[in-house]
Design a protein around this motif. Structure first.
Motif, PDB file in Angstrom:
ATOM      1  N   ALA A  29      33.087  -7.803  29.801  1.00  0.00           N
ATOM      2  CA  ALA A  29      34.458  -7.668  29.310  1.00  0.00           C
ATOM      3  C   ALA A  29      34.891  -6.210  29.194  1.00  0.00           C
ATOM      4  O   ALA A  29      36.078  -5.902  29.338  1.00  0.00           O
ATOM      5  CB  ALA A  29      34.589  -8.351  27.945  1.00  0.00           C
ATOM      6  N   GLY A  53      40.044  -7.956  32.630  1.00  0.00           N
ATOM      7  CA  GLY A  53      40.839  -9.122  32.232  1.00  0.00           C
ATOM      8  C   GLY A  53      41.694  -8.812  31.023  1.00  0.00           C
ATOM      9  O   GLY A  53      42.404  -7.805  30.999  1.00  0.00           O
ATOM     10  N   LEU A  54      41.616  -9.634  30.008  1.00  0.00           N
ATOM     11  CA  LEU A  54      42.430  -9.457  28.804  1.00  0.00           C
ATOM     12  C   LEU A  54      42.076  -8.194  28.026  1.00  0.00           C
ATOM     13  O   LEU A  54      42.846  -7.755  27.178  1.00  0.00           O
ATOM     14  CB  LEU A  54      42.289 -10.678  27.890  1.00  0.00           C
ATOM     15  N   VAL A  55      40.940  -7.611  28.313  1.00  0.00           N
ATOM     16  CA  VAL A  55      40.508  -6.409  27.593  1.00  0.00           C
ATOM     17  C   VAL A  55      41.033  -5.141  28.272  1.00  0.00           C
ATOM     18  O   VAL A  55      40.988  -4.057  27.712  1.00  0.00           O
ATOM     19  CB  VAL A  55      38.966  -6.372  27.442  1.00  0.00           C
ATOM     20  N   SER A  56      41.587  -5.270  29.471  1.00  0.00           N
ATOM     21  CA  SER A  56      42.141  -4.077  30.115  1.00  0.00           C
ATOM     22  C   SER A  56      43.337  -3.592  29.310  1.00  0.00           C
ATOM     23  O   SER A  56      44.037  -4.368  28.665  1.00  0.00           O
ATOM     24  CB  SER A  56      42.522  -4.362  31.562  1.00  0.00           C
ATOM     25  N   SER A  57      43.535  -2.282  29.339  1.00  0.00           N
ATOM     26  CA  SER A  57      44.605  -1.696  28.547  1.00  0.00           C
ATOM     27  C   SER A  57      45.159  -0.485  29.277  1.00  0.00           C
ATOM     28  O   SER A  57      44.402   0.315  29.832  1.00  0.00           O
ATOM     29  CB  SER A  57      44.057  -1.284  27.170  1.00  0.00           C
ATOM     30  N   ARG A  76      41.706  -9.171  21.508  1.00  0.00           N
ATOM     31  CA  ARG A  76      42.306  -9.253  22.836  1.00  0.00           C
ATOM     32  C   ARG A  76      41.911 -10.568  23.511  1.00  0.00           C
ATOM     33  O   ARG A  76      42.729 -11.225  24.142  1.00  0.00           O
ATOM     34  CB  ARG A  76      41.857  -8.070  23.710  1.00  0.00           C
ATOM     35  N   LEU A  77      40.638 -10.930  23.412  1.00  0.00           N
ATOM     36  CA  LEU A  77      40.144 -12.142  24.058  1.00  0.00           C
ATOM     37  C   LEU A  77      40.663 -13.413  23.381  1.00  0.00           C
ATOM     38  O   LEU A  77      40.759 -14.457  24.026  1.00  0.00           O
ATOM     39  CB  LEU A  77      38.610 -12.130  24.098  1.00  0.00           C
ATOM     40  N   HIS A  79      43.575 -14.065  22.624  1.00  0.00           N
ATOM     41  CA  HIS A  79      44.861 -14.468  23.215  1.00  0.00           C
ATOM     42  C   HIS A  79      44.699 -15.441  24.367  1.00  0.00           C
ATOM     43  O   HIS A  79      45.658 -16.070  24.788  1.00  0.00           O
ATOM     44  CB  HIS A  79      45.642 -13.223  23.660  1.00  0.00           C
ATOM     45  N   ALA A  80      43.468 -15.570  24.854  1.00  0.00           N
ATOM     46  CA  ALA A  80      43.196 -16.520  25.946  1.00  0.00           C
ATOM     47  C   ALA A  80      43.056 -17.941  25.408  1.00  0.00           C
ATOM     48  O   ALA A  80      43.191 -18.898  26.143  1.00  0.00           O
ATOM     49  CB  ALA A  80      41.945 -16.126  26.697  1.00  0.00           C
TER      50      ALA A  80
END
Length: 81
Positions: A29, A53-57, A76-77, A79-80
């Motif tokens: 992640a 994934g969702l952890v990209s910023s 962040r995760l 939100h999935a």
């Protein structure tokens, strides 16, 4: 969700080499790197070198410690879900 950290040396091209791979339920992640003394006031803090994934910023945050970094990643995760 279970996070697992694996210590690793990261070739960042700078003095910051101590890091952790962060796995979430077995998937990579994020990569965290501890900032060296080169960063003066930020020395010892943790930096999001890469998030997936969702952890990209768009802006990579810094964290005071690994617990704070893990909490941010978990949020962040979440939100999935």
């Amino acid at each position: 969700m279970t996070l697992r950290l694996q210590p690793v040396q990261v070739g960042t091209g700078s003095y910051d080499v101590d890091g952790h791979l962060v796995f979430a339920d077995g998937f990579l992640a994020a990569v965290l790197v501890q900032l060296s003394g080169f960063h003066e006031d930020l020395a010892g803090m943790w930096f999001l070198e890469a998030g997936f994934g969702l952890v990209s910023s768009a802006t990579q945050p810094t964290f005071t410690d690994l617990d704070e970094a893990q909490t941010w990643i978990e949020q962040r995760l979440a939100h999935a879900a």
